[in-house]
Design a protein around this motif. Structure first.
Motif, PDB file in Angstrom:
ATOM      1  N   PHE A  65       0.816  -1.209   0.000  1.00  0.00           N
ATOM      2  CA  PHE A  65       0.000   0.000   0.000  1.00  0.00           C
ATOM      3  C   PHE A  65       0.852   1.262   0.000  1.00  0.00           C
ATOM      4  CE2 PHE A  65      -3.556  -2.676   1.717  1.00  0.00           C
ATOM      5  CZ  PHE A  65      -4.473  -2.373   0.721  1.00  0.00           C
ATOM      6  N   ALA A  66       2.038   1.197   0.575  1.00  0.00           N
ATOM      7  CA  ALA A  66       2.884   2.382   0.659  1.00  0.00           C
ATOM      8  C   ALA A  66       3.694   2.633  -0.599  1.00  0.00           C
ATOM      9  CB  ALA A  66       3.826   2.259   1.857  1.00  0.00           C
ATOM     10  N   ARG A  67       4.107   1.566  -1.274  1.00  0.00           N
ATOM     11  CA  ARG A  67       5.077   1.728  -2.357  1.00  0.00           C
ATOM     12  C   ARG A  67       4.557   1.331  -3.744  1.00  0.00           C
ATOM     13  NH1 ARG A  67       7.648   5.009   0.283  1.00  0.00           N
ATOM     14  NH2 ARG A  67       9.824   4.716   0.881  1.00  0.00           N
ATOM     15  N   ILE A  68       3.580   0.464  -3.826  1.00  0.00           N
ATOM     16  CA  ILE A  68       3.073   0.025  -5.132  1.00  0.00           C
ATOM     17  C   ILE A  68       1.824   0.831  -5.459  1.00  0.00           C
ATOM     18  CG2 ILE A  68       2.234  -1.923  -6.494  1.00  0.00           C
ATOM     19  CD1 ILE A  68       3.794  -3.777  -4.663  1.00  0.00           C
ATOM     20  N   ARG A  69       1.938   1.704  -6.413  1.00  0.00           N
ATOM     21  CA  ARG A  69       0.830   2.550  -6.803  1.00  0.00           C
ATOM     22  C   ARG A  69       0.037   1.880  -7.928  1.00  0.00           C
ATOM     23  NH1 ARG A  69      -0.165   5.606  -2.605  1.00  0.00           N
ATOM     24  NH2 ARG A  69       1.727   6.653  -1.840  1.00  0.00           N
ATOM     25  N   PHE A  70      -1.249   1.725  -7.730  1.00  0.00           N
ATOM     26  CA  PHE A  70      -2.133   1.174  -8.751  1.00  0.00           C
ATOM     27  C   PHE A  70      -3.481   1.863  -8.640  1.00  0.00           C
ATOM     28  CE2 PHE A  70      -2.297  -1.449  -4.980  1.00  0.00           C
ATOM     29  CZ  PHE A  70      -3.645  -1.600  -4.740  1.00  0.00           C
ATOM     30  N   ARG A  71      -4.273   1.743  -9.655  1.00  0.00           N
ATOM     31  CA  ARG A  71      -5.554   2.440  -9.692  1.00  0.00           C
ATOM     32  C   ARG A  71      -6.481   1.902  -8.602  1.00  0.00           C
ATOM     33  NH1 ARG A  71      -9.091   3.438 -15.227  1.00  0.00           N
ATOM     34  NH2 ARG A  71     -10.577   4.938 -14.321  1.00  0.00           N
ATOM     35  N   GLY A  72      -6.986   2.823  -7.792  1.00  0.00           N
ATOM     36  CA  GLY A  72      -7.902   2.435  -6.717  1.00  0.00           C
ATOM     37  C   GLY A  72      -7.212   1.971  -5.460  1.00  0.00           C
ATOM     38  N   SER A  73      -5.907   2.194  -5.333  1.00  0.00           N
ATOM     39  CA  SER A  73      -5.191   1.710  -4.152  1.00  0.00           C
ATOM     40  C   SER A  73      -5.678   2.397  -2.878  1.00  0.00           C
ATOM     41  CB  SER A  73      -3.684   1.920  -4.323  1.00  0.00           C
ATOM     42  OG  SER A  73      -3.380   3.305  -4.478  1.00  0.00           O
ATOM     43  N   ASN A  74      -5.925   3.699  -2.955  1.00  0.00           N
ATOM     44  CA  ASN A  74      -6.401   4.414  -1.770  1.00  0.00           C
ATOM     45  C   ASN A  74      -7.804   3.978  -1.371  1.00  0.00           C
ATOM     46  OD1 ASN A  74      -4.029   5.940  -1.532  1.00  0.00           O
ATOM     47  ND2 ASN A  74      -4.801   7.546  -2.897  1.00  0.00           N
ATOM     48  N   VAL A  75      -8.649   3.749  -2.368  1.00  0.00           N
ATOM     49  CA  VAL A  75     -10.001   3.268  -2.080  1.00  0.00           C
ATOM     50  C   VAL A  75      -9.941   1.887  -1.439  1.00  0.00           C
ATOM     51  CG1 VAL A  75     -12.232   2.623  -3.092  1.00  0.00           C
ATOM     52  CG2 VAL A  75     -10.992   4.636  -3.946  1.00  0.00           C
ATOM     53  N   LEU A  76      -9.094   1.023  -1.977  1.00  0.00           N
ATOM     54  CA  LEU A  76      -8.951  -0.312  -1.405  1.00  0.00           C
ATOM     55  C   LEU A  76      -8.438  -0.250   0.016  1.00  0.00           C
ATOM     56  CD1 LEU A  76      -9.030  -3.375  -1.732  1.00  0.00           C
ATOM     57  CD2 LEU A  76      -6.728  -3.262  -2.713  1.00  0.00           C
ATOM     58  N   PHE A  77      -7.508   0.670   0.287  1.00  0.00           N
ATOM     59  CA  PHE A  77      -6.975   0.804   1.640  1.00  0.00           C
ATOM     60  C   PHE A  77      -8.051   1.270   2.611  1.00  0.00           C
ATOM     61  CE2 PHE A  77      -4.515   3.194   4.904  1.00  0.00           C
ATOM     62  CZ  PHE A  77      -3.843   2.102   5.439  1.00  0.00           C
ATOM     63  N   VAL A  78      -8.902   2.186   2.179  1.00  0.00           N
ATOM     64  CA  VAL A  78     -10.006   2.644   3.028  1.00  0.00           C
ATOM     65  C   VAL A  78     -10.962   1.492   3.311  1.00  0.00           C
ATOM     66  CG1 VAL A  78     -12.027   4.154   3.143  1.00  0.00           C
ATOM     67  CG2 VAL A  78      -9.844   5.036   2.298  1.00  0.00           C
ATOM     68  N   ILE A  79     -11.223   0.664   2.308  1.00  0.00           N
ATOM     69  CA  ILE A  79     -12.099  -0.495   2.503  1.00  0.00           C
ATOM     70  C   ILE A  79     -11.492  -1.453   3.522  1.00  0.00           C
ATOM     71  CG2 ILE A  79     -13.088  -2.527   1.376  1.00  0.00           C
ATOM     72  CD1 ILE A  79     -13.328  -0.863  -1.171  1.00  0.00           C
ATOM     73  N   VAL A  80     -10.183  -1.647   3.423  1.00  0.00           N
ATOM     74  CA  VAL A  80      -9.509  -2.509   4.390  1.00  0.00           C
ATOM     75  C   VAL A  80      -9.629  -1.940   5.796  1.00  0.00           C
ATOM     76  CG1 VAL A  80      -7.262  -3.408   5.109  1.00  0.00           C
ATOM     77  CG2 VAL A  80      -7.914  -3.490   2.711  1.00  0.00           C
ATOM     78  N   LEU A  81      -9.476  -0.624   5.931  1.00  0.00           N
ATOM     79  CA  LEU A  81      -9.555   0.011   7.248  1.00  0.00           C
ATOM     80  C   LEU A  81     -10.940  -0.091   7.865  1.00  0.00           C
ATOM     81  CD1 LEU A  81      -7.424   3.271   6.906  1.00  0.00           C
ATOM     82  CD2 LEU A  81      -6.813   1.130   8.031  1.00  0.00           C
ATOM     83  N   THR A  82     -11.975  -0.253   7.054  1.00  0.00           N
ATOM     84  CA  THR A  82     -13.318  -0.392   7.626  1.00  0.00           C
ATOM     85  C   THR A  82     -13.435  -1.635   8.480  1.00  0.00           C
ATOM     86  OG1 THR A  82     -14.099  -1.514   5.618  1.00  0.00           O
ATOM     87  CG2 THR A  82     -14.429   0.876   5.752  1.00  0.00           C
ATOM     88  N   GLY A  83     -12.497  -2.577   8.320  1.00  0.00           N
ATOM     89  CA  GLY A  83     -12.507  -3.760   9.181  1.00  0.00           C
ATOM     90  C   GLY A  83     -12.332  -3.412  10.644  1.00  0.00           C
TER      91      GLY A  83
END
Length: 274
Positions: free
Chosen positions: A91-109
């Motif tokens: 999440f910190a170093r590999i940039r891909f489309r939707g990475s921030n959205v995916l990280f927010v989804i993970v944080l909802t856990g």
């Protein structure tokens, strides 16, 4: 000098509410029940005895239950470190489309209480035939909310690492995985230490999942075992429970004392960059 003395004196007074319960637990485990509730309370047992500690191991397979908690906590800690370090670095170093959205989804856990998911998880593991085993106590923390928090800590740490380190590694011919293993991971020791401490403590103190998934006394973990020290009428055996609780608290104190520096340093890097 006077100012420093006053400061240390104030700190000693402020630490009393935190230290006294632990002191009372440890000393009361050496007292008979009648002396535990004596008034005024005594700071040290009049006639110290280890009878309560003998009963801890006589009434239950406490040594086996101790081992259960220890090895489960160690396995969960290692598994969480592996998952969170890889995910945090990605999440910190590999940039891909939707990475921030995916990280927010993970944080909802982190927002979902464990009580909400415990019934579906029980049905899932029951269907797999894994109830009354230690597998749920390992898989749920490693793949659940504790690992999400650990991933967040690792991501925040990797975000502040200079990109020049990876650029130099690329010049030397290292790939992404080799750069992570040989450069990023060794530099992340403070964050790994913080993750290891709170993961170990969370697994060591886990209570809800053991009482749901386990039914055999020889498979109990310590938080569940502490509730079993009762007399013939269902009343608490106070000195025995306090002795068992004192033994249960020892690894927690040892781990924190040995790794408190890494814990503080690791958490200090979690909010520096978003």
């Amino acid at each position: 000098m006077r100012r420093k003395t006053l400061l240390y004196g104030l700190l000693c007074v402020l630490c009393v509410p935190f230290v006294f319960p632990t002191w009372w637990m440890a000393t009361s485990s050496l007292k008979p029940v009648s002396e535990i509730f004596a008034f005024p309370p005594t700071p040290w047992p009049g006639r110290p005895t280890l009878e309560a500690y003998r009963q801890v191991f006589a009434l239950q397979p406490f040594a086996l239950q101790y081992w259960n908690s220890l090895y489960i906590a160690l396995v969960v800690t290692v598994g969480t470190l592996a998952v969170s370090a890889l995910a945090g670095y990605a999440f910190a170093r590999i940039r891909f489309r939707g990475s921030n959205v995916l990280f927010v989804i993970v944080l909802t856990g982190l927002l979902i209480p464990s009580e909400v998911t415990i019934v579906p998880l029980f049905q899932l593991f029951h269907g797999w035939g894994l109830t009354d085993t230690h597998w749920p106590l390992v898989l749920v923390p490693v793949l659940g909310a504790p690992s999400v928090l650990a991933t967040f800590i690792m991501r925040q740490f990797f975000l502040v690492l200079p990109h020049e380190l990876e650029e130099a590694a690329a010049v030397d011919g290292l790939g992404r995985l080799a750069t992570f293993r040989r450069i990023a991971l060794p530099l992340a020791r403070p964050a790994l230490g913080a993750v290891a401490i709170f993961t170990f403590l969370h697994s060591w103190n886990l209570y809800l999942e053991p009482i749901v998934f386990l039914s055999s006394p020889e498979k109990f973990t310590l938080p569940q075992a502490l509730t079993q020290f009762v007399d013939a009428y269902g009343g608490p055996m106070w000195n025995v429970q306090l002795a068992a609780a004192s033994l249960t608290a020892l690894p927690v104190l040892v781990v924190f004392v040995l790794a408190q520096k890494q814990f503080v340093e690791g958490l200090a890097h979690t909010g520096l960059k978003g």
